[in-house]
Scaffold this active site. Structure first.
Site, PDB file in Angstrom:
ATOM      1  CB  CYS A  26     -25.833 -12.424  -8.731  1.00  0.00           C
ATOM      2  SG  CYS A  26     -25.684 -13.479 -10.170  1.00  0.00           S
ATOM      3  CG  PHE A  68      -3.931  -1.519   4.818  1.00  0.00           C
ATOM      4  CD1 PHE A  68      -3.246  -1.722   3.622  1.00  0.00           C
ATOM      5  CD2 PHE A  68      -5.320  -1.512   4.808  1.00  0.00           C
ATOM      6  CE1 PHE A  68      -3.935  -1.933   2.430  1.00  0.00           C
ATOM      7  CE2 PHE A  68      -6.021  -1.717   3.618  1.00  0.00           C
ATOM      8  CZ  PHE A  68      -5.327  -1.919   2.431  1.00  0.00           C
ATOM      9  NE  ARG A  69      -0.966  -4.593   8.988  1.00  0.00           N
ATOM     10  CZ  ARG A  69      -1.518  -4.932   7.835  1.00  0.00           C
ATOM     11  NH1 ARG A  69      -1.125  -4.354   6.698  1.00  0.00           N
ATOM     12  NH2 ARG A  69      -2.471  -5.849   7.763  1.00  0.00           N
ATOM     13  CG  ASP A  84      -3.804   0.687  -6.051  1.00  0.00           C
ATOM     14  OD1 ASP A  84      -3.182   1.115  -5.055  1.00  0.00           O
ATOM     15  OD2 ASP A  84      -3.241   0.135  -7.013  1.00  0.00           O
ATOM     16  CB  CYS A 130     -23.602 -18.190  -9.777  1.00  0.00           C
ATOM     17  SG  CYS A 130     -23.652 -16.514 -10.438  1.00  0.00           S
ATOM     18  CB  SER A 167       5.112  -4.136   1.607  1.00  0.00           C
ATOM     19  OG  SER A 167       4.387  -5.122   2.351  1.00  0.00           O
ATOM     20  CB  SER A 168       4.162  -3.305   7.102  1.00  0.00           C
ATOM     21  OG  SER A 168       3.077  -4.198   6.809  1.00  0.00           O
ATOM     22  CG  HIS A 217      -3.881  -9.204  -0.951  1.00  0.00           C
ATOM     23  ND1 HIS A 217      -3.134  -8.375  -0.152  1.00  0.00           N
ATOM     24  CD2 HIS A 217      -3.565 -10.472  -0.556  1.00  0.00           C
ATOM     25  CE1 HIS A 217      -2.413  -9.105   0.696  1.00  0.00           C
ATOM     26  NE2 HIS A 217      -2.659 -10.377   0.460  1.00  0.00           N
ATOM     27  CB  ALA A 263      -0.929  -0.016   1.213  1.00  0.00           C
TER      28      ALA A 263
HETATM   29  N1  APR Z   1       6.830   5.661   0.403  1.00  0.00           N
HETATM   30  C1  APR Z   1       7.439   4.566   0.949  1.00  0.00           C
HETATM   31  N2  APR Z   1       6.861   3.799   1.907  1.00  0.00           N
HETATM   32  C2  APR Z   1       5.634   4.175   2.330  1.00  0.00           C
HETATM   33  C3  APR Z   1       4.945   5.291   1.817  1.00  0.00           C
HETATM   34  C4  APR Z   1       5.598   6.046   0.811  1.00  0.00           C
HETATM   35  N3  APR Z   1       5.028   7.128   0.252  1.00  0.00           N
HETATM   36  N4  APR Z   1       3.738   5.385   2.447  1.00  0.00           N
HETATM   37  C5  APR Z   1       3.688   4.356   3.322  1.00  0.00           C
HETATM   38  N5  APR Z   1       4.813   3.636   3.254  1.00  0.00           N
HETATM   39  C6  APR Z   1       5.156   2.408   3.966  1.00  0.00           C
HETATM   40  C7  APR Z   1       4.797   2.413   5.429  1.00  0.00           C
HETATM   41  O1  APR Z   1       5.932   2.784   6.195  1.00  0.00           O
HETATM   42  C8  APR Z   1       4.405   0.950   5.688  1.00  0.00           C
HETATM   43  O2  APR Z   1       5.456   0.221   6.289  1.00  0.00           O
HETATM   44  O3  APR Z   1       4.394   1.400   3.367  1.00  0.00           O
HETATM   45  C9  APR Z   1       4.122   0.369   4.308  1.00  0.00           C
HETATM   46  C10 APR Z   1       2.689  -0.055   4.121  1.00  0.00           C
HETATM   47  O4  APR Z   1       2.449  -1.129   4.985  1.00  0.00           O
HETATM   48  P1  APR Z   1       0.938  -1.609   5.197  1.00  0.00           P
HETATM   49  O5  APR Z   1       0.076  -0.438   5.463  1.00  0.00           O
HETATM   50  O6  APR Z   1       0.975  -2.729   6.172  1.00  0.00           O
HETATM   51  O7  APR Z   1       0.497  -2.155   3.769  1.00  0.00           O
HETATM   52  P2  APR Z   1       0.827  -3.556   3.122  1.00  0.00           P
HETATM   53  O8  APR Z   1       2.183  -4.018   3.506  1.00  0.00           O
HETATM   54  O9  APR Z   1       0.525  -3.432   1.692  1.00  0.00           O
HETATM   55  O10 APR Z   1      -0.284  -4.498   3.813  1.00  0.00           O
HETATM   56  C11 APR Z   1      -0.418  -5.792   3.298  1.00  0.00           C
HETATM   57  O11 APR Z   1      -2.436  -6.081   4.595  1.00  0.00           O
HETATM   58  O12 APR Z   1      -4.478  -5.418   5.392  1.00  0.00           O
HETATM   59  C12 APR Z   1      -3.836  -6.131   4.415  1.00  0.00           C
HETATM   60  O13 APR Z   1      -4.806  -6.584   2.345  1.00  0.00           O
HETATM   61  C13 APR Z   1      -4.135  -5.589   3.042  1.00  0.00           C
HETATM   62  O14 APR Z   1      -2.726  -5.772   1.086  1.00  0.00           O
HETATM   63  C14 APR Z   1      -2.762  -5.340   2.444  1.00  0.00           C
HETATM   64  C15 APR Z   1      -1.864  -6.193   3.313  1.00  0.00           C
END
Ligand code: APR
Length: 249
Positions: free
Chosen positions: A155, A37-38, A107, A133, A195-196, A122, A26
């Site tokens: 549906c 999300f986090r 997205d 269905c 991503s986290s 996802h 994200a």
């Molecule tokens: N540039 C770089 N890093 C960023 C930026 C940015 N502009 N904005 C946010 N981040 C980093 C944050 O520091 C965070 O560690 O992106 C990371 C996003 O982590 P999450 O919010 O946990 O998102 P993600 O890793 O995609 O979550 C995985 O969890 O809830 C589910 O289905 C949902 O696909 C998602 C999955």
């Protein structure tokens, strides 16, 4: 090591790899106006009520509530545009430096940015599906149902029409197995962006890379194993990384 030195090292790794993939979360889309999300304080899951709703069980038992909360979000996703990070990732693929993108995001912004090989582990929001269905349904069916205060959309078979995304407690999208098969065929480098790396099984895909680079604002559990860590905004760092790859002699 300075940021320039890290960029130069990451560029060398990308140029020296024969089968590199990007893995995004994200954080690659926050600069397109889509919250993650986090991120501390701003992530969607900072609101525990929202997190508790994002499950397949809630969609089954309270579909109208599920839709009324998440449909406005998805509509905002559909209006979002790719940012420089998505565009840099697409150009790295066009230059032959990336073989594809594995994304956790629904997205669709990697495809919009021009990436050709994109695995959406996802799911996506291009259309809805019937939970009974399996028939596809236009996304507009949800907007119509919301306008008519007739959520959830139904549906013709009577089933609840739902987004083709993976909710907590549900099986991964078919692209997960496709991405896994590709990575098993070889991944000498993974470019992790935004991503986290805390959600499984998606985060486990990083383990199929011989080496990985992490571009992220916050620390991740994989930082200790990364070849290079670039802390900061993906929208700024990815274009700089692309330039470093293109400049290299
Ligand atoms: N540039 C770089 N890093 C960023 C930026 C940015 N502009 N904005 C946010 N981040 C980093 C944050 O520091 C965070 O560690 O992106 C990371 C996003 O982590 P999450 O919010 O946990 O998102 P993600 O890793 O995609 O979550 C995985 O969890 O809830 C589910 O289905 C949902 O696909 C998602 C999955």
């Amino acid at each position: 090591m300075s940021m320039d030195q890290k960029l130069s090292k990451a560029a060398d790794l990308l140029r020296g790899s024969s089968r590199a993939y990007a893995f995004t979360g994200a954080g690659v889309s926050t600069e397109s106006g889509i919250p993650d999300f986090r991120s501390p304080g701003t992530g969607l899951w900072s609101n525990p009520e929202l997190l508790a709703l994002a499950t397949g069980d809630v969609l089954q038992r309270q579909p109208a509530r599920f839709y009324s909360v998440f449909l406005p979000q998805w509509l905002a996703y559909q209006r979002a545009e790719p940012n420089p990070a998505h565009k840099a990732i697409a150009e790295l693929e066009a230059l032959g430096r990336l073989s594809g993108v594995v994304t956790q995001n629904i997205d669709g912004l990697h495809r919009k940015a021009g990436s050709q090989v994109v695995w959406e582990v996802h799911g996506h929001l291009r259309h809805l599906v019937c939970g009974s269905c399996g028939a596809p349904a236009p996304f507009e069916a949800a907007e119509d149902a919301m306008r008519k205060d007739a959520l959830p959309p139904r549906c013709d078979c009577g089933g609840v029409v739902r987004p083709d995304v993976v909710l907590f407690g549900e099986a991964m999208a078919p692209d997960f197995e496709r991405a896994l098969a590709a990575l098993r065929r070889g991944c000498d480098l993974m470019l992790v962006v935004g991503s986290s790396l805390t959600v499984y099984p998606a985060a486990s895909l990083v383990r199929f890379a011989d080496a990985f680079i992490i571009v992220n604002c916050d620390p991740t559990p994989y930082d200790g194993q990364a070849a290079v860590i670039l802390h900061g905004s993906a929208g700024r760092i990815l274009p700089e990384l692309l330039d470093a790859v293109k400049e290299a002699k």
